[in-house]
Scaffold this active site. Structure first.
Site, PDB file in Angstrom:
ATOM      1  N   CYS A  34     -37.065   7.962  19.824  1.00  0.00           N
ATOM      2  CA  CYS A  34     -38.276   7.774  20.625  1.00  0.00           C
ATOM      3  C   CYS A  34     -39.537   8.257  19.915  1.00  0.00           C
ATOM      4  O   CYS A  34     -40.649   8.044  20.416  1.00  0.00           O
ATOM      5  CB  CYS A  34     -38.138   8.495  21.956  1.00  0.00           C
ATOM      6  SG  CYS A  34     -36.616   8.073  22.826  1.00  0.00           S
ATOM      7  N   HIS A  66     -44.927  13.306  26.252  1.00  0.00           N
ATOM      8  CA  HIS A  66     -43.739  12.448  26.186  1.00  0.00           C
ATOM      9  C   HIS A  66     -43.301  12.135  27.610  1.00  0.00           C
ATOM     10  O   HIS A  66     -42.990  10.991  27.924  1.00  0.00           O
ATOM     11  CB  HIS A  66     -42.644  13.153  25.387  1.00  0.00           C
ATOM     12  CG  HIS A  66     -41.496  12.271  25.037  1.00  0.00           C
ATOM     13  ND1 HIS A  66     -41.642  11.088  24.345  1.00  0.00           N
ATOM     14  CD2 HIS A  66     -40.163  12.392  25.299  1.00  0.00           C
ATOM     15  CE1 HIS A  66     -40.463  10.516  24.180  1.00  0.00           C
ATOM     16  NE2 HIS A  66     -39.547  11.280  24.754  1.00  0.00           N
ATOM     17  N   HIS A  99     -40.328   3.858  29.660  1.00  0.00           N
ATOM     18  CA  HIS A  99     -40.082   4.421  28.331  1.00  0.00           C
ATOM     19  C   HIS A  99     -39.825   3.250  27.392  1.00  0.00           C
ATOM     20  O   HIS A  99     -38.773   2.620  27.454  1.00  0.00           O
ATOM     21  CB  HIS A  99     -38.880   5.365  28.384  1.00  0.00           C
ATOM     22  CG  HIS A  99     -38.722   6.195  27.144  1.00  0.00           C
ATOM     23  ND1 HIS A  99     -39.170   5.791  25.903  1.00  0.00           N
ATOM     24  CD2 HIS A  99     -38.152   7.421  26.948  1.00  0.00           C
ATOM     25  CE1 HIS A  99     -38.888   6.721  25.011  1.00  0.00           C
ATOM     26  NE2 HIS A  99     -38.280   7.723  25.620  1.00  0.00           N
TER      27      HIS A  99
END
Length: 409
Positions: free
Chosen positions: A162, A295, A332
């Site tokens: 990620c 995040h 995400h």
């Protein structure tokens, strides 16, 4: 040798909202959720059947694909659209005369996975594949973009889960300020692949309801897809050609938690190290940062360790920090998350407006900072941090600064 200053003069985006930076910013700032039932595969067998896919009409637009050079894989298609927008924004391209001095650094996690599944299904059924084998490897998007825009300078593909596109931006920043190239296209694209959706459902990281970052009852995220691409160049080059400057990149830091393959650290120490390194690289202290684009996955462990990392680094200065998470809005977006969130961070600096964090009460026990809730928050922002924390312990943070010519004359 003095390091050269690096600025952003072009941005292009494809997101679950659709193609284009204006659409992305309008939807994000207004609090529009991109969460909807997944169309691309039968998700009814999973804990959640919700995702943030690109609009069906964009994926099915044969004319747009042809104008993009007929990329054979969706993340490459997203990137081609984003690159075209970024270069128009920068007033350059589509190809470069100084190609040997133009770099390309991309990041991805899931690129090619949809094609891999289609190719495997065709093989098992004994029929011709609808996709070409060369479109399956993740590096296809790098090859496609380099050929399309004549990018023959330094190039690389980063895959750090990620954190992939945050790392790609940081590497591109280093290449330019170190003199390895004069400009660089950097970012990356990813797709919502069933394999990834299944895996995160198996980890109970996907919420069956609404994502709620930094809420005491948070239980996960939904997966999105898209691409973000930036045209970076030296400040001297941008000034010489009278380019519009979106923001300056001030610093970049990375670390590894050394803790667990899929879990973030318990105490936030590894994540904090990346934040400190980014601030040190920028020559800044905790009090110099106004806003963090977190995040902020909305999982139990990630949000707790991220807040602990922020508190470790910022101390009392954490109480004046604005925080937000884009993942409650666009999901995400895996490897592309860093690039899309970097774009949101730069737009927040430019517009003096922080997009909302949807669905949250902001009642995480250790939260000390000023989390932006359901409504966008106007704020005078000078410097902001965008941070990404991925599987394998990868932690990456990048610092952006608001740029005004009269402040830097």
């Amino acid at each position: 040798m003095d390091k050269r200053r690096v600025v952003i003069t072009g941005i292009g985006v494809v997101s679950p909202y659709g193609a284009g930076l204006p659409r992305f910013w309008q939807a994000l700032a207004s609090g529009e959720s991109a969460r909807r039932p997944i169309r691309g595969f039968d998700a009814s067998v999973y804990r959640s059947a919700q995702g943030g896919e690109a609009p069906a009409e964009l994926l099915a637009d044969a004319g747009e694909r042809a104008r993009c050079g007929d990329p054979g894989e969706d993340s490459a298609y997203f990137l081609a659209l984003a690159a075209a927008e970024a270069l128009r924004d920068a007033g350059l391209g589509p190809a470069f005369d100084d190609a040997e001095r133009v770099g390309c650094v991309l990041g991805t996690l899931c690129a090619g996975m949809r094609n891999m599944r289609e190719y495997g299904a065709a093989y098992e059924a004994g029929r011709p594949s609808p996709v070409a084998a060369e479109t399956i490897p993740a590096h296809y998007q790098l090859d496609f973009l380099a050929r399309r825009h004549n990018l023959t300078g330094p190039s690389s593909l980063v895959s750090t889960a990620c954190s992939s596109t945050t790392d790609a931006l940081g590497y591109a920043f280093d290449l330019i300020r170190g003199g390895e190239c004069d400009r660089c296209l950097s970012g990356g694209g990813d797709v919502l692949a069933e394999m990834i959706h299944a895996a995160f459902n198996g980890l109970y990281s996907i919420t069956a309801g609404e994502p709620r970052p930094f809420d005491s009852e948070r239980d996960g995220f939904f997966i999105g897809e898209g691409a973000g691409l930036f045209h970076l160049e030296t400040l001297a080059s941008a000034r010489a050609r009278g380019a519009r400057i979106h923001a300056e990149i001030l610093g970049y830091g990375l670390s590894n938690t050394g803790h667990h393959l899929t879990a973030t650290s318990e105490d936030g120490a590894g994540e904090a190290l990346a934040i400190r390194r980014a601030l040190d690289d920028a020559g800044l202290g905790p009090a110099d940062i106004d806003y963090i684009n977190c995040h902020g996955t909305g999982t139990r462990h990630n949000d707790a360790s991220e807040i602990r990392a922020i508190n470790r680094v910022f101390g009392d200065a954490a109480e004046r920090l604005h925080l937000s998470s884009n993942k409650a809005s666009i999901g995400h977006c895996m490897g592309a998350a860093g690039a899309l969130e970097a774009a949101a961070t730069v737009l927040a600096l430019e517009n003096g407006l922080i997009p909302p964090t949807l669905h949250t009460r902001g009642d995480e026990a250790e939260l000390r900072s000023r989390l932006v809730g359901a409504e966008a928050r106007p704020a005078a922002l000078r410097r902001a941090l965008s941070q990404s924390f991925g599987f394998g312990g990868a932690c990456s943070c990048i610092v952006f600064g608001h740029y005004r010519e009269d402040e830097h004359a």
